[in-house]
Every structure is written in C-alpha cells, then in structure tokens.
Motif scaffolding. Structure first.
Motif, PDB file in Angstrom:
ATOM      1  N   LYS A 122      37.119  11.204 -72.988  1.00 33.29           N
ATOM      2  CA  LYS A 122      38.111  12.281 -72.828  1.00 33.29           C
ATOM      3  C   LYS A 122      37.627  13.322 -71.832  1.00 33.29           C
ATOM      4  CE  LYS A 122      40.333  16.044 -75.403  1.00 33.29           C
ATOM      5  NZ  LYS A 122      40.510  16.686 -76.740  1.00 33.29           N
ATOM      6  N   TYR A 123      36.336  13.688 -71.929  1.00 33.47           N
ATOM      7  CA  TYR A 123      35.794  14.735 -71.059  1.00 33.47           C
ATOM      8  C   TYR A 123      35.094  14.171 -69.821  1.00 33.47           C
ATOM      9  CZ  TYR A 123      36.887  18.270 -74.552  1.00 33.47           C
ATOM     10  OH  TYR A 123      37.548  19.118 -75.403  1.00 33.47           O
ATOM     11  N   LYS A 124      35.169  12.844 -69.667  1.00 33.64           N
ATOM     12  CA  LYS A 124      34.560  12.169 -68.507  1.00 33.64           C
ATOM     13  C   LYS A 124      33.066  12.492 -68.390  1.00 33.64           C
ATOM     14  CE  LYS A 124      38.818  11.749 -65.824  1.00 33.64           C
ATOM     15  NZ  LYS A 124      39.693  11.949 -66.986  1.00 33.64           N
ATOM     16  N   LEU A 125      32.383  12.396 -69.533  1.00 34.64           N
ATOM     17  CA  LEU A 125      30.948  12.687 -69.601  1.00 34.64           C
ATOM     18  C   LEU A 125      30.168  11.428 -69.949  1.00 34.64           C
ATOM     19  CD1 LEU A 125      31.003  16.046 -71.608  1.00 34.64           C
ATOM     20  CD2 LEU A 125      30.469  15.752 -69.179  1.00 34.64           C
ATOM     21  N   PRO A 126      28.897  11.376 -69.539  1.00 31.19           N
ATOM     22  CA  PRO A 126      28.033  10.278 -69.976  1.00 31.19           C
ATOM     23  C   PRO A 126      27.652  10.433 -71.442  1.00 31.19           C
ATOM     24  CG  PRO A 126      26.751  11.883 -68.743  1.00 31.19           C
ATOM     25  CD  PRO A 126      28.183  12.334 -68.654  1.00 31.19           C
ATOM     26  N   ILE A 127      27.227   9.339 -72.054  1.00 37.47           N
ATOM     27  CA  ILE A 127      26.666   9.403 -73.395  1.00 37.47           C
ATOM     28  C   ILE A 127      25.159   9.171 -73.315  1.00 37.47           C
ATOM     29  CG2 ILE A 127      28.788   8.667 -74.541  1.00 37.47           C
ATOM     30  CD1 ILE A 127      27.532   5.862 -74.863  1.00 37.47           C
ATOM     31  N   VAL A 128      24.434   9.735 -74.251  1.00 36.61           N
ATOM     32  CA  VAL A 128      22.990   9.510 -74.360  1.00 36.61           C
ATOM     33  C   VAL A 128      22.741   8.923 -75.743  1.00 36.61           C
ATOM     34  CG1 VAL A 128      20.718  10.591 -74.407  1.00 36.61           C
ATOM     35  CG2 VAL A 128      22.404  11.295 -72.702  1.00 36.61           C
ATOM     36  N   ILE A 129      22.318   7.653 -75.753  1.00 38.48           N
ATOM     37  CA  ILE A 129      22.271   6.860 -76.976  1.00 38.48           C
ATOM     38  C   ILE A 129      20.902   6.905 -77.630  1.00 38.48           C
ATOM     39  CG2 ILE A 129      22.483   4.526 -77.934  1.00 38.48           C
ATOM     40  CD1 ILE A 129      24.388   3.893 -75.621  1.00 38.48           C
ATOM     41  N   HIS A 130      20.918   7.185 -78.926  1.00 38.09           N
ATOM     42  CA  HIS A 130      19.735   7.058 -79.781  1.00 38.09           C
ATOM     43  C   HIS A 130      19.894   5.762 -80.559  1.00 38.09           C
ATOM     44  CE1 HIS A 130      16.646   8.575 -82.768  1.00 38.09           C
ATOM     45  NE2 HIS A 130      17.282   7.655 -83.493  1.00 38.09           N
ATOM     46  N   CYS A 131      18.911   4.865 -80.446  1.00 36.69           N
ATOM     47  CA  CYS A 131      18.959   3.592 -81.150  1.00 36.69           C
ATOM     48  C   CYS A 131      17.587   3.303 -81.745  1.00 36.69           C
ATOM     49  CB  CYS A 131      19.352   2.471 -80.177  1.00 36.69           C
ATOM     50  SG  CYS A 131      19.192   0.809 -80.837  1.00 36.69           S
ATOM     51  N   ARG A 132      17.530   3.197 -83.072  1.00 36.33           N
ATOM     52  CA  ARG A 132      16.272   2.850 -83.716  1.00 36.33           C
ATOM     53  C   ARG A 132      16.539   1.822 -84.817  1.00 36.33           C
ATOM     54  NH1 ARG A 132      11.552   6.946 -86.018  1.00 36.33           N
ATOM     55  NH2 ARG A 132       9.853   5.444 -85.835  1.00 36.33           N
ATOM     56  N   ASP A 133      15.895   0.669 -84.677  1.00 37.63           N
ATOM     57  CA  ASP A 133      16.120  -0.458 -85.598  1.00 37.63           C
ATOM     58  C   ASP A 133      17.601  -0.797 -85.692  1.00 37.63           C
ATOM     59  OD1 ASP A 133      13.441  -0.461 -86.000  1.00 37.63           O
ATOM     60  OD2 ASP A 133      13.500  -0.021 -88.150  1.00 37.63           O
ATOM     61  N   ALA A 134      18.328  -0.683 -84.574  1.00 38.73           N
ATOM     62  CA  ALA A 134      19.790  -0.825 -84.650  1.00 38.73           C
ATOM     63  C   ALA A 134      20.394  -1.377 -83.354  1.00 38.73           C
ATOM     64  CB  ALA A 134      20.413   0.539 -84.975  1.00 38.73           C
ATOM     65  N   PHE A 135      19.644  -2.198 -82.623  1.00 37.55           N
ATOM     66  CA  PHE A 135      20.190  -2.710 -81.356  1.00 37.55           C
ATOM     67  C   PHE A 135      21.497  -3.471 -81.567  1.00 37.55           C
ATOM     68  CE2 PHE A 135      15.983  -1.898 -79.539  1.00 37.55           C
ATOM     69  CZ  PHE A 135      16.330  -1.415 -78.282  1.00 37.55           C
ATOM     70  N   ASP A 136      21.541  -4.359 -82.558  1.00 43.45           N
ATOM     71  CA  ASP A 136      22.760  -5.146 -82.791  1.00 43.45           C
ATOM     72  C   ASP A 136      23.934  -4.241 -83.119  1.00 43.45           C
ATOM     73  OD1 ASP A 136      21.305  -7.437 -82.352  1.00 43.45           O
ATOM     74  OD2 ASP A 136      21.098  -7.969 -84.476  1.00 43.45           O
ATOM     75  N   GLU A 137      23.686  -3.259 -83.953  1.00 43.15           N
ATOM     76  CA  GLU A 137      24.765  -2.353 -84.369  1.00 43.15           C
ATOM     77  C   GLU A 137      25.253  -1.490 -83.208  1.00 43.15           C
ATOM     78  OE1 GLU A 137      22.497  -3.594 -87.958  1.00 43.15           O
ATOM     79  OE2 GLU A 137      21.917  -2.879 -85.976  1.00 43.15           O
ATOM     80  N   VAL A 138      24.322  -1.013 -82.378  1.00 44.67           N
ATOM     81  CA  VAL A 138      24.703  -0.210 -81.212  1.00 44.67           C
ATOM     82  C   VAL A 138      25.476  -1.055 -80.203  1.00 44.67           C
ATOM     83  CG1 VAL A 138      23.785   0.945 -79.150  1.00 44.67           C
ATOM     84  CG2 VAL A 138      22.929   1.565 -81.412  1.00 44.67           C
ATOM     85  N   PHE A 139      24.979  -2.256 -79.942  1.00 44.20           N
ATOM     86  CA  PHE A 139      25.659  -3.136 -78.978  1.00 44.20           C
ATOM     87  C   PHE A 139      27.056  -3.526 -79.468  1.00 44.20           C
ATOM     88  CE2 PHE A 139      21.321  -4.584 -77.203  1.00 44.20           C
ATOM     89  CZ  PHE A 139      21.411  -3.667 -76.165  1.00 44.20           C
ATOM     90  N   GLU A 140      27.200  -3.669 -80.779  1.00 46.46           N
ATOM     91  CA  GLU A 140      28.521  -3.997 -81.336  1.00 46.46           C
ATOM     92  C   GLU A 140      29.528  -2.899 -81.006  1.00 46.46           C
ATOM     93  OE1 GLU A 140      30.549  -4.659 -85.749  1.00 46.46           O
ATOM     94  OE2 GLU A 140      28.379  -4.944 -85.521  1.00 46.46           O
ATOM     95  N   VAL A 141      29.114  -1.645 -81.157  1.00 46.74           N
ATOM     96  CA  VAL A 141      29.995  -0.519 -80.831  1.00 46.74           C
ATOM     97  C   VAL A 141      30.257  -0.463 -79.322  1.00 46.74           C
ATOM     98  CG1 VAL A 141      30.196   2.000 -80.787  1.00 46.74           C
ATOM     99  CG2 VAL A 141      29.356   0.841 -82.852  1.00 46.74           C
ATOM    100  N   LEU A 142      29.212  -0.639 -78.528  1.00 46.78           N
ATOM    101  CA  LEU A 142      29.384  -0.588 -77.067  1.00 46.78           C
ATOM    102  C   LEU A 142      30.310  -1.700 -76.590  1.00 46.78           C
ATOM    103  CD1 LEU A 142      25.768   0.263 -75.824  1.00 46.78           C
ATOM    104  CD2 LEU A 142      27.728   1.799 -76.044  1.00 46.78           C
ATOM    105  N   GLU A 143      30.212  -2.866 -77.188  1.00 50.06           N
ATOM    106  CA  GLU A 143      31.097  -3.979 -76.824  1.00 50.06           C
ATOM    107  C   GLU A 143      32.549  -3.609 -77.131  1.00 50.06           C
ATOM    108  OE1 GLU A 143      32.411  -7.528 -75.365  1.00 50.06           O
ATOM    109  OE2 GLU A 143      30.358  -6.745 -75.213  1.00 50.06           O
ATOM    110  N   GLN A 144      32.746  -2.960 -78.263  1.00 50.12           N
ATOM    111  CA  GLN A 144      34.089  -2.548 -78.676  1.00 50.12           C
ATOM    112  C   GLN A 144      34.656  -1.467 -77.756  1.00 50.12           C
ATOM    113  OE1 GLN A 144      34.335  -1.312 -82.859  1.00 50.12           O
ATOM    114  NE2 GLN A 144      35.675   0.361 -82.269  1.00 50.12           N
ATOM    115  N   GLU A 145      33.777  -0.554 -77.303  1.00 50.78           N
ATOM    116  CA  GLU A 145      34.238   0.615 -76.538  1.00 50.78           C
ATOM    117  C   GLU A 145      34.035   0.489 -75.034  1.00 50.78           C
ATOM    118  OE1 GLU A 145      35.800   3.343 -77.689  1.00 50.78           O
ATOM    119  OE2 GLU A 145      35.836   2.436 -79.693  1.00 50.78           O
ATOM    120  N   LYS A 146      33.488  -0.633 -74.576  1.00 48.11           N
ATOM    121  CA  LYS A 146      33.131  -0.751 -73.156  1.00 48.11           C
ATOM    122  C   LYS A 146      34.344  -0.560 -72.256  1.00 48.11           C
ATOM    123  CE  LYS A 146      33.512  -5.810 -72.854  1.00 48.11           C
ATOM    124  NZ  LYS A 146      32.775  -7.058 -72.607  1.00 48.11           N
TER     125      LYS A 146
END
Length: 255
Positions: A122-146
């Motif tokens: 909405k604000y045309k901003l980058p995201i800064v991702i925190h991922c710990r013991d959660a690569f699969d879960e983070v990638f699942e969201v990124l795949e959905q929102e890519k």
C-alpha cells in the motif's frame, strides 16, 4: 568508505550508557547510515528521539516484530497502521516469523506478517524480514504474496545456498552480518556464489557481534569486520564491498 548498517537497534537499552559515543565510533569507522527496525509500540518514541538527534544518518522502519506478536497483536498492528499514516518511513520491519522461542502464536505471526506485507505494498515500501527456525513458513507467505511490488531484505540471513536463491527470487536482498564471520555460520561457504548485487550489510546490534567480538555487545562500528570478511570471500577490496552494498541499500530504501 561509506558503509551502511541496514539493521541496527540503536535505541536498545544496551546502549543507554554510551549511545552517542557508540554512534560516533561507527561514523569514525565509516559507518554513516543507520536503518532502525521497529519492535513494537514500546520502541516508537525511542526511535523518534534517535531520529531527532541524528536526522541525516538515522532512518526509521515501522512494524511489529514476530516475537512480540502476542494476544494484543491486533492493537499493535493498529499502532503500525496509525504511524504509517502519520509520517514517512523507509521500510516495514522487522516483520516475519520466529519459531525458535515459542510456537504458540504461529497463526497470529502468519496473520501479522501477511497484514504488514500488504501495508508495505500500500505504501510502496520494502519489507525487512525476520526469520528464525521458520524458512518454510516464511517462504509459504512470500509465495502467497509475491508480486512485482514486493521487495526488501531477508534480515540476518542464515540459510542454505538454495534458500538464498529462493529468497532472492522473491526480490529480497540478503542481510549479511556477524554470522558470516562465525566458524559454524556456514554461509561463508557459498556466499561467493551469490552476486554482490544481492547483498546488504547489517549488524543487528546489540546482537550477533562478529569475530573477534563474538559473545559481546555488538555495535555498528563492528560492521568493518564484516566488510573485511566479505572482501576475503569475494576477492575484492573493502572499499568495493562498502560501495556496492551501500548502493544496494539505496536501491531498497530509496535513500
């Protein structure tokens, strides 16, 4: 040599006794751009105070850190939305999923992550991702929102070569810090296969101090040790590492 610290918690209480001296040490070492991630609403005023004192070197993000996603997370997300509507920020962060300490609020973490990605779009901003013991879960969201308008930094990247390529495929730069100097960090074993155009530097200070300071409080001046390690890995000068990664940070944050 201009070095950019794309992720430092300068407002942390660990710096309460020597914050100004610590910032000056970093500037003296060539680290002159500090990007500050949010944690939750309790850190907001400290971030604003920091920016007021250092308006030309401190750049703020807004977001809800995944380990601070609790029962009141909807109130915290409301705070994020209200602040974004008031003023300019340079990223939504740090956001993501953390299953290291506690898996209780995974569903809420996922919902908060998705909501904040949508705010970034909405604000045309980058995201800064925190991922710990959660690569699969983070990638699942990124795949959905890519999408073409989703981009940012995979903060404190500690994954495998394949996970690095996957992160890059979602328009993410890899945030490289002290872990690259650790003997058991492993990312130094494949990093030279990743083009420098995909790399930005960070400390995550006061956490994750590089060798030879490992185990001690981290600070932005120690980013020089990370630059030195990367110059060895990539076989180029420290000045080249600093210049390329700073240029990459400008591409992400727009400043």
């Amino acid at each position: 040599m201009m070095i950019t610290d794309t992720h430092t918690h300068l407002y942390s209480e660990e710096f309460n006794l020597d914050r100004e001296e610590m910032i000056q040490r970093a500037i003296d070492a060539g680290v002159s751009r500090f990007f500050i991630p949010a944690i939750d609403s309790s850190s907001t005023m400290a971030m604003y105070d920091l920016e007021k004192k250092h308006p030309s070197t401190v750049f703020l993000m807004m977001g809800l850190h995944p380990t601070y996603v609790k029962e009141n997370y909807l109130d915290e997300l409301q705070h994020v939305e209200e602040e974004l509507a008031k003023r300019k920020f340079f990223a939504i962060g740090e956001i993501g999923i953390d299953l290291y300490w506690d898996k209780t609020h995974l569903k809420e973490q996922q919902q908060a992550f998705i909501k904040q990605i949508q705010l970034a779009k909405k604000y045309k901003l980058p995201i800064v991702i925190h991922c710990r013991d959660a690569f699969d879960e983070v990638f699942e969201v990124l795949e959905q929102e890519k999408s073409d308008d989703l981009f940012g930094i995979f903060h404190c990247f500690t994954g495998t070569y394949d996970q690095a390529l996957q992160a890059i495929s979602y328009n993410m730069k890899l945030g490289i810090g002290g872990v690259v100097t650790f003997k058991n960090g492993k990312i130094d074993q494949f990093l030279n296969q990743i083009d420098l155009k995909h790399i930005v530097l960070e400390t995550d200070s006061p956490y994750l101090a590089p060798v030879p300071y490992r185990g001690k409080r981290n600070e932005s001046s120690y980013l020089v040790n990370v630059v030195e390690k990367l110059s060895q890995i990539y076989g180029c000068t420290m000045e080249e590492i600093a210049a390329i990664t700073t240029e990459n940070s400008k591409g992400i944050f727009g400043i």
